[in-house]
Motif scaffolding. Structure first.
Motif, PDB file in Angstrom:
ATOM      1  N   LYS A  32     -27.324  53.653 -69.324  1.00 28.91           N
ATOM      2  CA  LYS A  32     -25.765  53.657 -69.927  1.00 28.91           C
ATOM      3  C   LYS A  32     -25.873  53.502 -71.182  1.00 28.91           C
ATOM      4  CE  LYS A  32     -22.601  54.429 -66.831  1.00 28.91           C
ATOM      5  NZ  LYS A  32     -21.579  55.790 -66.805  1.00 28.91           N
ATOM      6  N   LEU A  33     -26.553  52.312 -71.670  1.00 26.98           N
ATOM      7  CA  LEU A  33     -26.772  51.916 -73.116  1.00 26.98           C
ATOM      8  C   LEU A  33     -27.224  53.199 -73.982  1.00 26.98           C
ATOM      9  CD1 LEU A  33     -28.373  48.390 -73.302  1.00 26.98           C
ATOM     10  CD2 LEU A  33     -26.139  49.103 -73.770  1.00 26.98           C
ATOM     11  N   ASN A  34     -28.304  54.075 -73.270  1.00 22.95           N
ATOM     12  CA  ASN A  34     -28.828  54.993 -74.041  1.00 22.95           C
ATOM     13  C   ASN A  34     -27.673  56.052 -74.231  1.00 22.95           C
ATOM     14  OD1 ASN A  34     -31.405  54.090 -74.176  1.00 22.95           O
ATOM     15  ND2 ASN A  34     -32.045  54.736 -72.211  1.00 22.95           N
ATOM     16  N   GLU A  35     -26.890  56.405 -73.308  1.00 17.48           N
ATOM     17  CA  GLU A  35     -25.835  57.284 -73.349  1.00 17.48           C
ATOM     18  C   GLU A  35     -24.874  56.713 -74.659  1.00 17.48           C
ATOM     19  OE1 GLU A  35     -23.699  58.029 -69.690  1.00 17.48           O
ATOM     20  OE2 GLU A  35     -25.823  58.277 -68.629  1.00 17.48           O
ATOM     21  N   ILE A  36     -24.397  55.570 -74.469  1.00 20.06           N
ATOM     22  CA  ILE A  36     -23.627  54.983 -75.227  1.00 20.06           C
ATOM     23  C   ILE A  36     -23.993  54.980 -76.753  1.00 20.06           C
ATOM     24  CG2 ILE A  36     -22.520  52.862 -76.182  1.00 20.06           C
ATOM     25  CD1 ILE A  36     -22.282  52.036 -73.069  1.00 20.06           C
ATOM     26  N   LYS A  37     -25.198  54.760 -76.982  1.00 25.85           N
ATOM     27  CA  LYS A  37     -26.002  54.678 -78.182  1.00 25.85           C
ATOM     28  C   LYS A  37     -25.717  56.157 -78.973  1.00 25.85           C
ATOM     29  CE  LYS A  37     -29.941  53.658 -81.119  1.00 25.85           C
ATOM     30  NZ  LYS A  37     -31.306  53.152 -81.230  1.00 25.85           N
ATOM     31  N   LYS A  38     -25.978  57.120 -78.158  1.00 26.95           N
ATOM     32  CA  LYS A  38     -25.839  58.714 -78.603  1.00 26.95           C
ATOM     33  C   LYS A  38     -24.535  58.750 -78.836  1.00 26.95           C
ATOM     34  CE  LYS A  38     -29.635  60.336 -75.758  1.00 26.95           C
ATOM     35  NZ  LYS A  38     -30.031  61.417 -74.616  1.00 26.95           N
ATOM     36  N   ILE A  39     -23.502  58.335 -78.338  1.00 27.40           N
ATOM     37  CA  ILE A  39     -22.190  58.416 -78.814  1.00 27.40           C
ATOM     38  C   ILE A  39     -21.619  57.779 -80.039  1.00 27.40           C
ATOM     39  CG2 ILE A  39     -19.745  58.073 -77.975  1.00 27.40           C
ATOM     40  CD1 ILE A  39     -20.740  58.509 -75.042  1.00 27.40           C
ATOM     41  N   VAL A  40     -22.025  56.382 -79.883  1.00 26.86           N
ATOM     42  CA  VAL A  40     -22.086  55.800 -81.219  1.00 26.86           C
ATOM     43  C   VAL A  40     -22.744  56.521 -82.507  1.00 26.86           C
ATOM     44  CG1 VAL A  40     -22.600  53.535 -82.297  1.00 26.86           C
ATOM     45  CG2 VAL A  40     -21.784  53.329 -79.807  1.00 26.86           C
ATOM     46  N   GLU A  41     -23.773  56.721 -82.326  1.00 28.03           N
ATOM     47  CA  GLU A  41     -24.559  57.641 -83.485  1.00 28.03           C
ATOM     48  C   GLU A  41     -23.798  58.812 -83.718  1.00 28.03           C
ATOM     49  OE1 GLU A  41     -29.323  56.197 -82.612  1.00 28.03           O
ATOM     50  OE2 GLU A  41     -28.333  58.167 -81.374  1.00 28.03           O
ATOM     51  N   LYS A  42     -23.389  59.593 -82.957  1.00 33.21           N
ATOM     52  CA  LYS A  42     -22.579  60.754 -83.180  1.00 33.21           C
ATOM     53  C   LYS A  42     -21.297  60.496 -84.090  1.00 33.21           C
ATOM     54  CE  LYS A  42     -20.204  64.952 -80.991  1.00 33.21           C
ATOM     55  NZ  LYS A  42     -20.305  65.667 -80.045  1.00 33.21           N
ATOM     56  N   TYR A  43     -20.752  59.260 -83.657  1.00 34.75           N
ATOM     57  CA  TYR A  43     -19.439  59.067 -84.179  1.00 34.75           C
ATOM     58  C   TYR A  43     -19.319  57.964 -85.288  1.00 34.75           C
ATOM     59  CZ  TYR A  43     -17.195  62.376 -80.895  1.00 34.75           C
ATOM     60  OH  TYR A  43     -17.173  63.387 -80.214  1.00 34.75           O
ATOM     61  N   ALA A  44     -20.554  57.332 -85.818  1.00 33.08           N
ATOM     62  CA  ALA A  44     -20.665  56.233 -86.444  1.00 33.08           C
ATOM     63  C   ALA A  44     -19.788  56.376 -87.896  1.00 33.08           C
ATOM     64  CB  ALA A  44     -22.165  55.920 -86.871  1.00 33.08           C
ATOM     65  N   ASP A  45     -20.191  57.707 -88.587  1.00 32.24           N
ATOM     66  CA  ASP A  45     -19.272  57.964 -89.725  1.00 32.24           C
ATOM     67  C   ASP A  45     -17.767  57.670 -89.472  1.00 32.24           C
ATOM     68  OD1 ASP A  45     -21.615  58.110 -91.153  1.00 32.24           O
ATOM     69  OD2 ASP A  45     -21.820  60.262 -90.868  1.00 32.24           O
ATOM     70  N   ASN A  46     -17.201  58.245 -88.385  1.00 26.71           N
ATOM     71  CA  ASN A  46     -15.813  58.162 -88.036  1.00 26.71           C
ATOM     72  C   ASN A  46     -15.428  56.851 -88.017  1.00 26.71           C
ATOM     73  OD1 ASN A  46     -16.945  61.070 -87.502  1.00 26.71           O
ATOM     74  ND2 ASN A  46     -14.752  61.200 -86.593  1.00 26.71           N
ATOM     75  N   PHE A  47     -16.226  55.888 -87.242  1.00 28.98           N
ATOM     76  CA  PHE A  47     -15.946  54.695 -86.823  1.00 28.98           C
ATOM     77  C   PHE A  47     -15.854  53.982 -88.358  1.00 28.98           C
ATOM     78  CE2 PHE A  47     -18.204  54.986 -82.730  1.00 28.98           C
ATOM     79  CZ  PHE A  47     -17.125  55.416 -82.282  1.00 28.98           C
ATOM     80  N   LYS A  48     -16.820  54.244 -89.164  1.00 29.13           N
ATOM     81  CA  LYS A  48     -16.877  53.313 -90.474  1.00 29.13           C
ATOM     82  C   LYS A  48     -15.716  53.756 -91.502  1.00 29.13           C
ATOM     83  CE  LYS A  48     -21.586  54.425 -91.066  1.00 29.13           C
ATOM     84  NZ  LYS A  48     -22.765  54.525 -91.563  1.00 29.13           N
ATOM     85  N   GLU A  49     -15.348  55.342 -91.206  1.00 28.78           N
ATOM     86  CA  GLU A  49     -14.069  55.666 -91.971  1.00 28.78           C
ATOM     87  C   GLU A  49     -12.721  54.957 -91.499  1.00 28.78           C
ATOM     88  OE1 GLU A  49     -11.824  56.918 -95.032  1.00 28.78           O
ATOM     89  OE2 GLU A  49     -14.037  56.922 -94.828  1.00 28.78           O
ATOM     90  N   GLN A  50     -12.732  54.904 -90.114  1.00 26.08           N
ATOM     91  CA  GLN A  50     -11.539  54.399 -89.633  1.00 26.08           C
ATOM     92  C   GLN A  50     -11.559  52.768 -90.031  1.00 26.08           C
ATOM     93  OE1 GLN A  50      -8.866  55.718 -88.175  1.00 26.08           O
ATOM     94  NE2 GLN A  50      -9.779  57.773 -88.857  1.00 26.08           N
ATOM     95  N   PHE A  51     -12.491  52.045 -89.953  1.00 28.36           N
ATOM     96  CA  PHE A  51     -12.789  50.753 -90.382  1.00 28.36           C
ATOM     97  C   PHE A  51     -12.158  50.464 -91.805  1.00 28.36           C
ATOM     98  CE2 PHE A  51     -14.692  47.035 -92.020  1.00 28.36           C
ATOM     99  CZ  PHE A  51     -14.284  46.010 -91.148  1.00 28.36           C
ATOM    100  N   ARG A  52     -12.671  51.403 -92.747  1.00 29.71           N
ATOM    101  CA  ARG A  52     -12.449  51.181 -94.014  1.00 29.71           C
ATOM    102  C   ARG A  52     -10.990  51.481 -94.406  1.00 29.71           C
ATOM    103  NH1 ARG A  52     -17.653  53.939 -94.455  1.00 29.71           N
ATOM    104  NH2 ARG A  52     -19.116  52.173 -95.124  1.00 29.71           N
ATOM    105  N   GLN A  53     -10.349  52.352 -93.502  1.00 31.46           N
ATOM    106  CA  GLN A  53      -8.980  52.909 -93.731  1.00 31.46           C
ATOM    107  C   GLN A  53      -7.917  51.612 -93.379  1.00 31.46           C
ATOM    108  OE1 GLN A  53      -7.935  56.643 -92.143  1.00 31.46           O
ATOM    109  NE2 GLN A  53      -9.386  57.481 -93.265  1.00 31.46           N
ATOM    110  N   HIS A  54      -8.587  51.088 -92.147  1.00 30.59           N
ATOM    111  CA  HIS A  54      -7.595  49.881 -91.539  1.00 30.59           C
ATOM    112  C   HIS A  54      -7.724  48.845 -92.525  1.00 30.59           C
ATOM    113  CE1 HIS A  54      -6.301  47.098 -88.528  1.00 30.59           C
ATOM    114  NE2 HIS A  54      -7.249  46.351 -88.794  1.00 30.59           N
ATOM    115  N   ILE A  55      -8.888  48.246 -92.931  1.00 28.91           N
ATOM    116  CA  ILE A  55      -9.129  47.371 -93.944  1.00 28.91           C
ATOM    117  C   ILE A  55      -8.425  47.600 -95.280  1.00 28.91           C
ATOM    118  CG2 ILE A  55     -10.605  45.739 -95.263  1.00 28.91           C
ATOM    119  CD1 ILE A  55     -10.382  45.177 -92.329  1.00 28.91           C
TER     120      ILE A  55
END
Length: 61
Positions: A32-55
């Protein structure tokens, strides 16, 4: 910068910078971790941008 992933009653923490890397796992099976890591890698830029907008909104309030 990091993200927490919940899977049932288990949790994993992934660093987003400088690269996606598992920081901690509390019971999520390896396959499951391997699957999750692939998803996190795919969306990492989106997560970082959302965090920056929120902060940014909190800083400007």
């Amino acid at each position: 910068m990091h993200i927490h992933v919940l899977c049932g009653c288990h949790e994993a923490k992934f660093w987003l910078e400088p690269q996606v890397e598992l920081a901690r796992n509390t019971g999520i099976p390896e396959h499951k971790l391997n699957e999750i890591k692939k998803i996190v890698e795919k969306y990492a830029d989106n997560f970082k941008e959302q965090f920056r907008q929120h902060i940014g909104k909190r800083i400007n309030d």
